[in-house]
Motif scaffolding. Structure first.
Motif, PDB file in Angstrom:
ATOM      1  N   ARG A 287      24.242  44.898  32.729  1.00 45.16           N
ATOM      2  CA  ARG A 287      25.005  45.592  31.703  1.00 45.16           C
ATOM      3  C   ARG A 287      26.456  45.142  31.761  1.00 45.16           C
ATOM      4  O   ARG A 287      26.991  44.815  32.819  1.00 45.16           O
ATOM      5  CB  ARG A 287      24.936  47.107  31.908  1.00 45.16           C
ATOM      6  CG  ARG A 287      23.539  47.668  32.022  1.00 45.16           C
ATOM      7  CD  ARG A 287      22.697  47.443  30.827  1.00 45.16           C
ATOM      8  NE  ARG A 287      23.120  48.308  29.745  1.00 45.16           N
ATOM      9  CZ  ARG A 287      22.530  48.360  28.578  1.00 45.16           C
ATOM     10  NH1 ARG A 287      21.483  47.617  28.332  1.00 45.16           N
ATOM     11  NH2 ARG A 287      22.969  49.155  27.640  1.00 45.16           N
ATOM     12  N   ARG A 288      27.120  45.116  30.627  1.00 41.67           N
ATOM     13  CA  ARG A 288      28.520  44.708  30.547  1.00 41.67           C
ATOM     14  C   ARG A 288      29.387  45.964  30.519  1.00 41.67           C
ATOM     15  O   ARG A 288      29.354  46.735  29.568  1.00 41.67           O
ATOM     16  CB  ARG A 288      28.736  43.892  29.281  1.00 41.67           C
ATOM     17  CG  ARG A 288      30.140  43.330  29.185  1.00 41.67           C
ATOM     18  CD  ARG A 288      30.228  42.343  28.082  1.00 41.67           C
ATOM     19  NE  ARG A 288      29.641  41.099  28.598  1.00 41.67           N
ATOM     20  CZ  ARG A 288      29.420  40.036  27.868  1.00 41.67           C
ATOM     21  NH1 ARG A 288      29.692  40.042  26.601  1.00 41.67           N
ATOM     22  NH2 ARG A 288      28.917  38.959  28.408  1.00 41.67           N
TER      23      ARG A 288
ATOM     24  N   TYR B 119      31.139  50.489  36.591  1.00 41.47           N
ATOM     25  CA  TYR B 119      30.152  50.090  37.598  1.00 41.47           C
ATOM     26  C   TYR B 119      30.232  51.000  38.814  1.00 41.47           C
ATOM     27  O   TYR B 119      29.216  51.452  39.335  1.00 41.47           O
ATOM     28  CB  TYR B 119      30.382  48.654  38.051  1.00 41.47           C
ATOM     29  CG  TYR B 119      29.845  47.599  37.131  1.00 41.47           C
ATOM     30  CD1 TYR B 119      28.493  47.501  36.855  1.00 41.47           C
ATOM     31  CD2 TYR B 119      30.698  46.680  36.544  1.00 41.47           C
ATOM     32  CE1 TYR B 119      28.001  46.509  36.013  1.00 41.47           C
ATOM     33  CE2 TYR B 119      30.224  45.688  35.699  1.00 41.47           C
ATOM     34  CZ  TYR B 119      28.877  45.617  35.451  1.00 41.47           C
ATOM     35  OH  TYR B 119      28.402  44.647  34.615  1.00 41.47           O
ATOM     36  N   ALA B 120      31.457  51.248  39.277  1.00 40.15           N
ATOM     37  CA  ALA B 120      31.642  52.099  40.456  1.00 40.15           C
ATOM     38  C   ALA B 120      31.125  53.505  40.187  1.00 40.15           C
ATOM     39  O   ALA B 120      30.437  54.099  41.028  1.00 40.15           O
ATOM     40  CB  ALA B 120      33.110  52.126  40.850  1.00 40.15           C
ATOM     41  N   PHE B 121      31.457  54.060  39.020  1.00 42.07           N
ATOM     42  CA  PHE B 121      31.005  55.413  38.688  1.00 42.07           C
ATOM     43  C   PHE B 121      29.481  55.500  38.686  1.00 42.07           C
ATOM     44  O   PHE B 121      28.898  56.378  39.316  1.00 42.07           O
ATOM     45  CB  PHE B 121      31.548  55.851  37.324  1.00 42.07           C
ATOM     46  CG  PHE B 121      30.921  57.122  36.828  1.00 42.07           C
ATOM     47  CD1 PHE B 121      31.324  58.338  37.349  1.00 42.07           C
ATOM     48  CD2 PHE B 121      29.915  57.097  35.875  1.00 42.07           C
ATOM     49  CE1 PHE B 121      30.739  59.512  36.917  1.00 42.07           C
ATOM     50  CE2 PHE B 121      29.322  58.266  35.436  1.00 42.07           C
ATOM     51  CZ  PHE B 121      29.739  59.480  35.957  1.00 42.07           C
ATOM     52  N   TRP B 122      28.809  54.588  37.971  1.00 42.65           N
ATOM     53  CA  TRP B 122      27.359  54.656  37.868  1.00 42.65           C
ATOM     54  C   TRP B 122      26.683  54.332  39.203  1.00 42.65           C
ATOM     55  O   TRP B 122      25.640  54.904  39.524  1.00 42.65           O
ATOM     56  CB  TRP B 122      26.860  53.734  36.764  1.00 42.65           C
ATOM     57  CG  TRP B 122      27.155  54.298  35.421  1.00 42.65           C
ATOM     58  CD1 TRP B 122      28.103  53.870  34.542  1.00 42.65           C
ATOM     59  CD2 TRP B 122      26.530  55.428  34.805  1.00 42.65           C
ATOM     60  NE1 TRP B 122      28.095  54.672  33.421  1.00 42.65           N
ATOM     61  CE2 TRP B 122      27.138  55.628  33.557  1.00 42.65           C
ATOM     62  CE3 TRP B 122      25.509  56.291  35.187  1.00 42.65           C
ATOM     63  CZ2 TRP B 122      26.761  56.644  32.692  1.00 42.65           C
ATOM     64  CZ3 TRP B 122      25.132  57.303  34.326  1.00 42.65           C
ATOM     65  CH2 TRP B 122      25.748  57.479  33.105  1.00 42.65           C
ATOM     66  N   GLY B 123      27.267  53.450  39.987  1.00 47.54           N
ATOM     67  CA  GLY B 123      26.705  53.159  41.312  1.00 47.54           C
ATOM     68  C   GLY B 123      26.808  54.346  42.245  1.00 47.54           C
ATOM     69  O   GLY B 123      25.849  54.690  42.949  1.00 47.54           O
ATOM     70  N   ILE B 124      27.961  55.002  42.238  1.00 47.42           N
ATOM     71  CA  ILE B 124      28.131  56.194  43.072  1.00 47.42           C
ATOM     72  C   ILE B 124      27.257  57.328  42.561  1.00 47.42           C
ATOM     73  O   ILE B 124      26.673  58.082  43.336  1.00 47.42           O
ATOM     74  CB  ILE B 124      29.618  56.592  43.135  1.00 47.42           C
ATOM     75  CG1 ILE B 124      30.388  55.536  43.933  1.00 47.42           C
ATOM     76  CG2 ILE B 124      29.794  57.973  43.756  1.00 47.42           C
ATOM     77  CD1 ILE B 124      31.887  55.694  43.882  1.00 47.42           C
ATOM     78  N   PHE B 125      27.129  57.451  41.247  1.00 45.95           N
ATOM     79  CA  PHE B 125      26.268  58.473  40.656  1.00 45.95           C
ATOM     80  C   PHE B 125      24.828  58.296  41.135  1.00 45.95           C
ATOM     81  O   PHE B 125      24.171  59.255  41.544  1.00 45.95           O
ATOM     82  CB  PHE B 125      26.340  58.384  39.124  1.00 45.95           C
ATOM     83  CG  PHE B 125      25.473  59.372  38.404  1.00 45.95           C
ATOM     84  CD1 PHE B 125      25.891  60.680  38.247  1.00 45.95           C
ATOM     85  CD2 PHE B 125      24.256  58.992  37.882  1.00 45.95           C
ATOM     86  CE1 PHE B 125      25.109  61.597  37.583  1.00 45.95           C
ATOM     87  CE2 PHE B 125      23.460  59.900  37.216  1.00 45.95           C
ATOM     88  CZ  PHE B 125      23.883  61.211  37.068  1.00 45.95           C
TER      89      PHE B 125
ATOM     90  N   LEU C 196      18.203  58.212  36.081  1.00 46.33           N
ATOM     91  CA  LEU C 196      19.173  58.563  35.046  1.00 46.33           C
ATOM     92  C   LEU C 196      20.030  57.364  34.654  1.00 46.33           C
ATOM     93  O   LEU C 196      20.371  57.204  33.485  1.00 46.33           O
ATOM     94  CB  LEU C 196      20.052  59.724  35.510  1.00 46.33           C
ATOM     95  CG  LEU C 196      19.361  61.076  35.590  1.00 46.33           C
ATOM     96  CD1 LEU C 196      20.299  62.119  36.185  1.00 46.33           C
ATOM     97  CD2 LEU C 196      18.879  61.510  34.229  1.00 46.33           C
ATOM     98  N   VAL C 197      20.395  56.534  35.628  1.00 45.08           N
ATOM     99  CA  VAL C 197      21.200  55.350  35.329  1.00 45.08           C
ATOM    100  C   VAL C 197      20.451  54.439  34.363  1.00 45.08           C
ATOM    101  O   VAL C 197      21.009  53.953  33.375  1.00 45.08           O
ATOM    102  CB  VAL C 197      21.563  54.593  36.625  1.00 45.08           C
ATOM    103  CG1 VAL C 197      22.094  53.209  36.324  1.00 45.08           C
ATOM    104  CG2 VAL C 197      22.591  55.383  37.415  1.00 45.08           C
TER     105      VAL C 197
ATOM    106  N   PRO D 158      23.983  52.767  30.431  1.00 39.27           N
ATOM    107  CA  PRO D 158      25.430  52.643  30.262  1.00 39.27           C
ATOM    108  C   PRO D 158      25.844  51.215  29.920  1.00 39.27           C
ATOM    109  O   PRO D 158      25.163  50.255  30.281  1.00 39.27           O
ATOM    110  CB  PRO D 158      25.973  53.058  31.634  1.00 39.27           C
ATOM    111  CG  PRO D 158      24.874  52.719  32.578  1.00 39.27           C
ATOM    112  CD  PRO D 158      23.605  52.967  31.819  1.00 39.27           C
ATOM    113  N   GLY D 159      26.951  51.081  29.216  1.00 37.86           N
ATOM    114  CA  GLY D 159      27.486  49.758  28.882  1.00 37.86           C
ATOM    115  C   GLY D 159      26.681  49.062  27.806  1.00 37.86           C
ATOM    116  O   GLY D 159      25.828  49.637  27.150  1.00 37.86           O
TER     117      GLY D 159
END
Length: 67
Positions: A28-29, A35-41, A52-53, A58-59
């Motif tokens: 995803r772009r 990236y940090a938010f979705w990775g930590i999520f 959920l990701v 996202p992106g």
């Protein structure tokens, strides 16, 4: 099976799901903060976060070269 074996399988499944969500995010772009938010999520919500990701998508998708 012992309880310890089942725990090892559970941890292995959770780590695999997190890895799958990170592989999906690579396609995803987005900005680095996204990236940090979705990775930590995905990491903080162990069993549901990776699903959920991928579900929320996202992106924007990256373009395929040569297609």
């Amino acid at each position: 099976m012992t309880a310890e074996t089942i725990r090892i399988f559970l941890v292995g499944c959770l780590v695999s799901m997190y890895g799958l969500s990170l592989c999906y995010l690579r396609q995803r772009r987005m900005t680095w903060s996204a990236y940090a938010f979705w990775g930590i999520f995905a990491l903080l919500i162990p069993a549901l976060g990776p699903f959920l990701v991928i579900l929320l998508q996202p992106g924007r998708p990256t373009t395929q070269k040569g297609s």
